[in-house]
Design a protein around this motif. Structure first.
Motif, PDB file in Angstrom:
ATOM      1  N   VAL A 192      -2.473 -11.441  -4.801  1.00 14.95           N
ATOM      2  CA  VAL A 192      -3.408 -10.304  -4.839  1.00 14.95           C
ATOM      3  C   VAL A 192      -2.641  -8.987  -4.823  1.00 14.95           C
ATOM      4  CG1 VAL A 192      -5.274  -9.148  -3.607  1.00 14.95           C
ATOM      5  CG2 VAL A 192      -5.211 -11.635  -3.694  1.00 14.95           C
ATOM      6  N   ASP A 193      -1.607  -8.920  -3.973  1.00 10.94           N
ATOM      7  CA  ASP A 193      -0.797  -7.702  -3.890  1.00 10.94           C
ATOM      8  C   ASP A 193      -0.074  -7.439  -5.202  1.00 10.94           C
ATOM      9  OD1 ASP A 193      -1.620  -7.408  -1.316  1.00 10.94           O
ATOM     10  OD2 ASP A 193       0.250  -8.095  -0.377  1.00 10.94           O
TER      11      ASP A 193
ATOM     12  N   ASN B 192       0.829  -1.215   0.000  1.00  5.71           N
ATOM     13  CA  ASN B 192       0.000   0.000   0.000  1.00  5.71           C
ATOM     14  C   ASN B 192       0.858   1.258   0.000  1.00  5.71           C
ATOM     15  OD1 ASN B 192      -2.574  -1.318   0.065  1.00  5.71           O
ATOM     16  ND2 ASN B 192      -2.210  -1.806   2.214  1.00  5.71           N
TER      17      ASN B 192
ATOM     18  N   ASP C 181     -10.923   9.313  -5.044  1.00  5.57           N
ATOM     19  CA  ASP C 181     -10.568   8.189  -4.163  1.00  5.57           C
ATOM     20  C   ASP C 181     -10.622   8.594  -2.692  1.00  5.57           C
ATOM     21  OD1 ASP C 181     -10.222   6.566  -6.338  1.00  5.57           O
ATOM     22  OD2 ASP C 181      -8.035   6.738  -6.379  1.00  5.57           O
TER      23      ASP C 181
ATOM     24  N   ILE D 296       2.114   1.671  -3.587  1.00  4.29           N
ATOM     25  CA  ILE D 296       1.051   2.175  -4.465  1.00  4.29           C
ATOM     26  C   ILE D 296       0.776   3.652  -4.187  1.00  4.29           C
ATOM     27  CG2 ILE D 296      -1.430   2.009  -4.911  1.00  4.29           C
ATOM     28  CD1 ILE D 296      -1.138  -1.027  -4.631  1.00  4.29           C
TER      29      ILE D 296
ATOM     30  N   ARG E 286      -0.936  -8.458  -8.213  1.00  3.04           N
ATOM     31  CA  ARG E 286      -1.892  -8.085  -9.251  1.00  3.04           C
ATOM     32  C   ARG E 286      -2.311  -6.620  -9.116  1.00  3.04           C
ATOM     33  NH1 ARG E 286      -5.643 -11.552  -8.015  1.00  3.04           N
ATOM     34  NH2 ARG E 286      -4.520 -13.291  -8.962  1.00  3.04           N
ATOM     35  N   LYS E 287      -2.591  -6.222  -7.886  1.00  5.07           N
ATOM     36  CA  LYS E 287      -2.993  -4.834  -7.625  1.00  5.07           C
ATOM     37  C   LYS E 287      -1.858  -3.869  -7.951  1.00  5.07           C
ATOM     38  CE  LYS E 287      -4.651  -1.990  -3.753  1.00  5.07           C
ATOM     39  NZ  LYS E 287      -4.931  -1.988  -2.294  1.00  5.07           N
ATOM     40  N   GLN E 288      -0.651  -4.226  -7.535  1.00  2.00           N
ATOM     41  CA  GLN E 288       0.508  -3.364  -7.775  1.00  2.00           C
ATOM     42  C   GLN E 288       0.794  -3.215  -9.262  1.00  2.00           C
ATOM     43  OE1 GLN E 288       4.350  -3.893  -5.490  1.00  2.00           O
ATOM     44  NE2 GLN E 288       5.074  -4.499  -7.521  1.00  2.00           N
TER      45      GLN E 288
ATOM     46  N   SER F 208      -1.215  -3.505 -11.793  1.00  2.00           N
ATOM     47  CA  SER F 208      -2.255  -2.713 -12.440  1.00  2.00           C
ATOM     48  C   SER F 208      -2.031  -1.215 -12.228  1.00  2.00           C
ATOM     49  CB  SER F 208      -3.632  -3.124 -11.893  1.00  2.00           C
ATOM     50  OG  SER F 208      -4.645  -2.296 -12.406  1.00  2.00           O
ATOM     51  N   VAL F 209      -1.714  -0.841 -10.998  1.00  2.00           N
ATOM     52  CA  VAL F 209      -1.513   0.583 -10.683  1.00  2.00           C
ATOM     53  C   VAL F 209      -0.265   1.122 -11.373  1.00  2.00           C
ATOM     54  CG1 VAL F 209      -0.963   2.218  -8.835  1.00  2.00           C
ATOM     55  CG2 VAL F 209      -2.739   0.506  -8.481  1.00  2.00           C
TER      56      VAL F 209
END
Length: 449
Positions: free
Chosen positions: A328-329, A279, A373, A282, A331-333, A335-336
């Motif tokens: 999950v981390d 987090n 956001d 990101i 994939r999220k990272q 994408s951002v």
């Protein structure tokens, strides 16, 4: 026969459940009349028992499911009556009762516009929040700060919200800087301080003071000269919240102040990209993209000195495949950071569309995305309702005055549930077929040669 007598004695209404039984009897006999609120005692402090111990519903009366749920539960008078009860409960002696009351008020204000009701009780609410922030601990402070944010969003910019910030600002700053306070409370206070300052501050010196207060927090996560990576610590969550609040306030600063902050942080902020916390990485990446957008907005030919090193770091994060990190981390990272890399290299932003009611909003820049956001984090699922009805948010996102539609028009625009089900089923079937063709191992690959 004394054994039988002993065995039967507990069936009498003694100490086993007399307290709750008396409360239930009081509620039953009172009927629809206004009752004196007798909430939790210290012995019966469970939040789940609020509906039995008082004349008001428990915090789940205001779930974050939008305005339709509230409309179904009763009329405006019923809603205001419940809220008056919750405001009274913020003065209760029991901490759990006060926390539950704060959360209930926050959920109600996030789900429905109640400007007139709030305006009449602004001082009472502000005093209750101030008292809970001063005397409360941990979760109670967190709930009070969350309510303060939604209160300012309801009031919008003006004298009323300025007075709220003037009263609560020094307390929020004190909690944020207090190393003995809980991390969750400090985190919530940092977000609240940023949001309230964004809405209410009209004093440029107060804005600069808030920026400095938030800077003093997240700069502690900067990599020191001897270190090579930022290790995750319990305070990392606080540093993330302070960084995001600082970035939000930077978007409303004068150009001279923005230039000064860019010079101070542009070369230190990339060190947060090596943090162990996904987090934090990101938050740092999105903040960097926003800073690049601000810098290029001031100077179209802006050049970052260490661009090659930065893009290599961003590209590594956009294609990260480290096995020790959760899927999950990763994939999220990825994408951002694909979007962040495009913003830094190509000055491009992937436009997003937000639908609310019959309207839609296009998010086409990092400033707008970060602002959206932030307010979505505060309002939760009530964000869509506030985008429709809250004049302040509509001004922030340049949506114009609220669109007034009657109930019949709204009902006619709503797609029936069965039709939605058929549409989703058809879309799912088509998507499955398309993906199956790509995944089929028996597909003839010879045609590509």
């Amino acid at each position: 026969m004394p054994k039988n007598k002993k065995r039967n004695t507990p069936h009498r209404g003694g100490s086993g459940g007399g307290g709750s039984g008396a409360a239930a009897a009081t509620a039953a006999t009172a009927g629809g009349q206004h009752r004196t609120v007798q909430p939790f005692s210290d012995e019966d402090a469970s939040i789940e028992t609020m509906s039995h111990c008082s004349g008001y519903s428990d915090p789940s009366s205001f779930p974050e499911d939008g305005p339709e749920v509230l409309d179904e539960e009763g009329t405006q008078e019923d809603l205001e009556y419940k809220l008056k009860g919750f405001i009274d409960l913020t003065l209760d002696k029991n901490a759990k009762t006060r926390q539950a009351a704060l959360e209930s008020i926050k959920n109600a204000l996030a789900s429905k516009m109640l400007y007139e009701f709030i305006l009449e009780r602004r001082m009472t609410l502000t005093d209750s929040i101030e008292r809970c922030l001063k005397k409360g601990k941990g979760d109670e402070r967190r709930a009070a700060a969350a309510l303060a944010s939604v209160l300012c969003i309801q009031l919008g910019p003006g004298i009323e919200s300025e007075e709220v910030l003037k009263t609560l600002g020094p307390i929020l700053k004190k909690i944020i800087c207090d190393s003995t306070a809980s991390i969750q409370a400090r985190q919530s206070c940092a977000t609240c301080f940023g949001v309230c300052c964004f809405i209410a501050t009209d004093d440029i010196t107060e804005l600069y003071s808030t920026l400095e207060c938030l800077e003093n927090l997240f700069t502690k996560s900067y990599v020191k000269e001897k270190d090579t990576a930022v290790c995750s610590a319990p305070s990392t969550a606080l540093h993330i919240s302070s960084l995001l609040a600082w970035t939000l306030l930077l978007t409303i600063c004068p150009i001279n102040e923005v230039k000064k902050k860019l010079e101070m942080h542009f070369h230190k902020l990339p060190s947060l990209l090596s943090s162990d916390d996904v987090n934090m990485r990101i938050a740092a990446g999105e903040s960097l993209a926003l800073l690049f957008e601000l810098a290029r907005g001031m100077e179209s030919d802006f050049i970052y000195e260490d661009m090659e090193s930065l893009t290599q770091m961003l590209r590594a994060l956009a294609t990260d495949g480290n096995k020790h990190r959760a899927k999950v981390d990763k994939r999220k990272q990825r994408s951002v950071f694909r979007d962040v890399l495009r913003a830094v290299e190509e000055r491009d932003f992937p436009t997003e569309t937000v639908k609310f009611g019959p309207e839609r909003m296009y998010i086409d820049c990092w400033v707008k995305k970060h602002t959206y956001d932030t307010f979505k984090e505060v309002l939760g699922s009530g964000m869509q309702y506030h985008l429709q009805s809250n004049e302040f948010l509509r001004n922030v996102f340049e949506l114009g005055p609220p669109v007034m539609l009657d109930a019949a028009t709204l009902k006619s625009m709503k797609i029936p549930r069965f039709e939605r089900h058929l549409y989703n089923s058809a879309a799912f079937k088509a998507r499955t077929k398309a993906r199956s063709k790509c995944r089929d191992k028996r597909a003839d690959v010879g045609e590509f040669f």
